[in-house]
Design a protein around this motif. Structure first.
Motif, mmCIF file in Angstrom:
data_model
loop_
_atom_site.group_PDB
_atom_site.id
_atom_site.type_symbol
_atom_site.label_atom_id
_atom_site.label_comp_id
_atom_site.label_asym_id
_atom_site.label_seq_id
_atom_site.Cartn_x
_atom_site.Cartn_y
_atom_site.Cartn_z
ATOM 1 N N ILE A 110 0.841 -1.203 0.000
ATOM 2 C CA ILE A 110 0.000 0.000 0.000
ATOM 3 C C ILE A 110 0.873 1.250 0.000
ATOM 4 O O ILE A 110 0.624 2.208 -0.754
ATOM 5 N N ALA A 111 1.916 1.267 0.816
ATOM 6 C CA ALA A 111 2.799 2.439 0.885
ATOM 7 C C ALA A 111 3.495 2.684 -0.444
ATOM 8 O O ALA A 111 3.630 3.832 -0.894
ATOM 9 N N ILE A 112 3.935 1.623 -1.102
ATOM 10 C CA ILE A 112 4.607 1.756 -2.396
ATOM 11 C C ILE A 112 3.653 2.318 -3.444
ATOM 12 O O ILE A 112 3.999 3.232 -4.207
ATOM 13 N N LEU A 113 2.439 1.772 -3.490
ATOM 14 C CA LEU A 113 1.461 2.241 -4.475
ATOM 15 C C LEU A 113 1.026 3.678 -4.185
ATOM 16 O O LEU A 113 0.842 4.480 -5.116
ATOM 17 N N LEU A 114 0.867 4.009 -2.913
ATOM 18 C CA LEU A 114 0.466 5.368 -2.560
ATOM 19 C C LEU A 114 1.533 6.385 -2.961
ATOM 20 O O LEU A 114 1.226 7.453 -3.511
ATOM 21 N N THR A 115 2.790 6.062 -2.696
ATOM 22 C CA THR A 115 3.877 6.959 -3.087
ATOM 23 C C THR A 115 3.875 7.178 -4.597
ATOM 24 O O THR A 115 4.025 8.312 -5.075
ATOM 25 N N ARG A 116 3.717 6.110 -5.354
ATOM 26 C CA ARG A 116 3.680 6.221 -6.813
ATOM 27 C C ARG A 116 2.478 7.028 -7.276
ATOM 28 O O ARG A 116 2.590 7.864 -8.186
ATOM 29 N N ALA A 117 1.330 6.814 -6.648
ATOM 30 C CA ALA A 117 0.131 7.555 -7.033
ATOM 31 C C ALA A 117 0.314 9.054 -6.826
ATOM 32 O O ALA A 117 -0.039 9.873 -7.690
ATOM 33 N N VAL A 118 0.878 9.428 -5.682
ATOM 34 C CA VAL A 118 1.116 10.846 -5.399
ATOM 35 C C VAL A 118 2.093 11.436 -6.410
ATOM 36 O O VAL A 118 1.911 12.564 -6.896
ATOM 37 N N GLU A 119 3.139 10.673 -6.755
ATOM 38 C CA GLU A 119 4.092 11.128 -7.773
ATOM 39 C C GLU A 119 3.398 11.415 -9.108
ATOM 40 O O GLU A 119 3.789 12.327 -9.837
ATOM 41 N N LEU A 120 2.361 10.637 -9.400
ATOM 42 C CA LEU A 120 1.640 10.778 -10.670
ATOM 43 C C LEU A 120 0.536 11.825 -10.610
ATOM 44 O O LEU A 120 -0.175 12.024 -11.593
ATOM 45 N N GLY A 121 0.382 12.478 -9.462
ATOM 46 C CA GLY A 121 -0.602 13.550 -9.342
ATOM 47 C C GLY A 121 -1.965 13.128 -8.851
ATOM 48 O O GLY A 121 -2.919 13.920 -8.877
ATOM 49 N N VAL A 122 -2.109 11.904 -8.384
ATOM 50 C CA VAL A 122 -3.391 11.439 -7.850
ATOM 51 C C VAL A 122 -3.708 12.182 -6.559
ATOM 52 O O VAL A 122 -2.824 12.394 -5.716
ATOM 53 N N GLN A 123 -4.967 12.576 -6.408
ATOM 54 C CA GLN A 123 -5.416 13.252 -5.196
ATOM 55 C C GLN A 123 -6.056 12.234 -4.250
ATOM 56 O O GLN A 123 -6.992 11.528 -4.633
ATOM 57 N N LEU A 124 -5.535 12.138 -3.025
ATOM 58 C CA LEU A 124 -6.107 11.247 -2.017
ATOM 59 C C LEU A 124 -6.880 12.069 -1.006
ATOM 60 O O LEU A 124 -6.343 13.007 -0.417
ATOM 61 N N GLU A 125 -8.149 11.717 -0.823
ATOM 62 C CA GLU A 125 -8.988 12.387 0.168
ATOM 63 C C GLU A 125 -9.361 11.374 1.237
ATOM 64 O O GLU A 125 -10.093 10.415 0.967
ATOM 65 N N THR A 126 -8.854 11.550 2.445
ATOM 66 C CA THR A 126 -9.149 10.642 3.545
ATOM 67 C C THR A 126 -10.360 11.146 4.327
ATOM 68 O O THR A 126 -10.817 12.278 4.150
ATOM 69 N N GLY A 127 -10.882 10.279 5.192
ATOM 70 C CA GLY A 127 -12.052 10.633 5.983
ATOM 71 C C GLY A 127 -13.319 10.781 5.159
ATOM 72 O O GLY A 127 -14.256 11.453 5.582
ATOM 73 N N GLN A 128 -13.366 10.127 3.997
ATOM 74 C CA GLN A 128 -14.508 10.256 3.080
ATOM 75 C C GLN A 128 -15.321 8.963 3.115
ATOM 76 O O GLN A 128 -14.986 7.981 2.445
ATOM 77 N N HIS A 129 -16.359 8.940 3.919
ATOM 78 C CA HIS A 129 -17.172 7.736 4.118
ATOM 79 C C HIS A 129 -18.328 7.732 3.122
ATOM 80 O O HIS A 129 -19.286 8.491 3.265
ATOM 81 N N VAL A 130 -18.224 6.882 2.114
ATOM 82 C CA VAL A 130 -19.270 6.782 1.095
ATOM 83 C C VAL A 130 -20.315 5.793 1.586
ATOM 84 O O VAL A 130 -20.016 4.611 1.820
ATOM 85 N N THR A 131 -21.550 6.271 1.739
ATOM 86 C CA THR A 131 -22.613 5.428 2.291
ATOM 87 C C THR A 131 -23.686 5.078 1.284
ATOM 88 O O THR A 131 -24.496 4.181 1.533
ATOM 89 N N ALA A 132 -23.736 5.748 0.158
ATOM 90 C CA ALA A 132 -24.764 5.466 -0.850
ATOM 91 C C ALA A 132 -24.277 5.967 -2.205
ATOM 92 O O ALA A 132 -23.376 6.814 -2.289
ATOM 93 N N ALA A 133 -24.876 5.421 -3.252
ATOM 94 C CA ALA A 133 -24.537 5.847 -4.605
ATOM 95 C C ALA A 133 -25.746 5.680 -5.500
ATOM 96 O O ALA A 133 -26.566 4.777 -5.318
ATOM 97 N N SER A 134 -25.871 6.576 -6.473
ATOM 98 C CA SER A 134 -26.866 6.421 -7.534
ATOM 99 C C SER A 134 -26.164 6.683 -8.855
ATOM 100 O O SER A 134 -25.282 7.545 -8.944
ATOM 101 N N ILE A 135 -26.540 5.907 -9.856
ATOM 102 C CA ILE A 135 -25.866 5.956 -11.144
ATOM 103 C C ILE A 135 -26.807 6.510 -12.191
ATOM 104 O O ILE A 135 -27.888 5.953 -12.434
ATOM 105 N N GLY A 136 -26.435 7.642 -12.777
ATOM 106 C CA GLY A 136 -27.224 8.227 -13.851
ATOM 107 C C GLY A 136 -26.635 7.898 -15.207
ATOM 108 O O GLY A 136 -25.705 7.107 -15.328
ATOM 109 N N ALA A 137 -27.183 8.520 -16.232
ATOM 110 C CA ALA A 137 -26.721 8.246 -17.594
ATOM 111 C C ALA A 137 -25.363 8.873 -17.871
ATOM 112 O O ALA A 137 -24.556 8.301 -18.618
#
Length: 388
Positions: free
Chosen positions: A109-136
């Motif tokens: 996980i640490a290796i992948l996270l470091t690589r993701a940050v290097e590539l510009g990926v944004q990590l948002e912690t504390g984000q509890h997803v409880t529901a989803a709806s899918i539109g077109a």
């Protein structure tokens, strides 16, 4: 390519972070939502086989993993009651070009996270997803009680995925009649750098070293009628684990005697999701196809999914890519899951006559052709999704 495409991933586990890296390498703007308030060291040992390392190499992190994690020298099956060797498959001699690594999940996980940050990926912690709806044209996630629209979402949120029932409907898993414990214990020095499987009636124990050899990973499985909750984070009394393997030989008992903290979970069979995608949403890893831990392929299948999904979206676009991804992955995943289901039966001979016959059949096969048992799984280990 996916230049400028906004993609949201739910879950900062192995599959989610690998997908984030693969997508970012192709130009996507990726945001990963993680419900924990930080990406901490959790979990214990996993085994990464050559097909998983092929993905990590393609993501640019294979050498980092090799530097941190020991290469497995063998897979060693033993009679748990007597401690007698049944068959030792010498990977260094029989498979010199196949690289199997013994990995602490937190290190990957640490290796992948470091690589993701290097590539510009944004990590948002504390984000509890409880529901989803899918539109077109977009999806709406409920995060910490508030709605958030995203143009495309990937569910890498594991066994209890919020997105899976929205995409494919809810189907209840069934209890296999097996529970598993997980623990790490301090090494005493000199332990072999190999995966060892101690087999017994209705149970087996897997051990292997982690990191610099200072830790030993333990996964223990017992058949029983008593139900246990799914999810490996539930703690249990170490004495329950010790009692379950009290009939085993001295070496595995000595390992279990050093366990101070153990986690337990019930092993459940989940059907492979009928539909992995719907509109601007797609599933990967355990969210789409949970597997039992008897082929050490759960994390590796998530890595393969991540690469194939990123590649499919890049090749076929955001509209057609999800269907291409499912078509490329479903058959292989189903076959790997079935192989894992079969291994559970092979480890747990309860009848002493059948156990004697089964163990000696392995010994004979190994003496006649040491490569025979390993060859059975070349279709798993030799497959490289990055070149397929």
């Amino acid at each position: 390519m996916l230049i400028g495409q906004d993609i949201c991933i739910v879950g900062a586990g192995i599959g989610g972070l690998a997908a984030a890296c693969g997508l970012a390498m192709r130009g996507a703007r990726v945001t990963v939502l993680e419900q924990a308030d930080a990406v901490r060291e959790v979990g214990a040992g996993i085994q990464i086989s050559p097909n998983g390392l092929a993905v990590l190499d393609a993501l640019g992190v294979g050498d980092d993993l090799r530097a941190r994690c020991p290469r497995s020298q063998a897979v060693h099956l033993l009679d748990g009651l007597s401690g007698r060797s049944v068959i030792r498959m010498d990977l260094e001699r029989l498979r010199p070009t196949q690289d199997f690594r013994l990995v602490h999940r937190a290190d990957l996980i640490a290796i992948l996270l470091t690589r993701a940050v290097e590539l510009g990926v944004q990590l948002e912690t504390g984000q509890h997803v409880t529901a989803a709806s899918i539109g077109a044209v977009d999806a709406t996630l409920t995060i910490n009680g508030a709605a958030r629209d995203v143009p495309f979402v990937i569910g890498a949120d594991g066994l209890h995925s919020v997105l899976r029932p929205v995409l494919t409907g809810k189907r209840e898993p069934f209890f296999t009649g097996q529970v598993a414990w997980r623990a790490t214990v301090p090494a005493e020095g000199g332990e072999p750098v190999e995966a060892r499987v101690f087999m017994g009636p209705g149970r087996h124990l897997v051990t292997y070293p982690l990191r610099d050899g200072s830790l030993i990973n333990i996964v223990a499985v017992e058949e029983r009628a008593a139900w246990a909750e799914e999810g490996w984070h539930h703690q249990d009394d170490p004495d329950n684990l010790r009692r379950a393997f009290a009939m085993f030989s001295a070496e595995p008992r000595a390992l279990l005697a050093r366990a101070e903290t153990v986690n337990i979970w019930g092993l459940f069979r989940h059907p492979v999701a009928g539909q992995w995608h719907k509109g601007p949403a797609v599933l990967l890893g355990d969210a789409a196809h949970p597997t039992l831990p008897f082929m050490a392929q759960g994390a590796v299948m998530a890595l393969e999914d991540a690469w194939v999904l990123a590649d499919s979206l890049s090749v076929a676009g955001m509209d057609e890519g999800p269907a291409l991804y499912q078509a490329r992955r479903r058959h292989r995943v189903e076959n790997v899951i079935e192989a894992a289901n079969g291994n559970a039966r092979n480890y747990h001979y309860a009848n002493p006559v059948l156990r004697f016959v089964g163990h000696n059949a392995l010994r004979v096969a190994n003496s006649l052709s040491p490569d025979t048992v390993l060859k059975r799984y070349d279709w798993i280990y030799d497959y490289d999704v990055t070149t397929a």
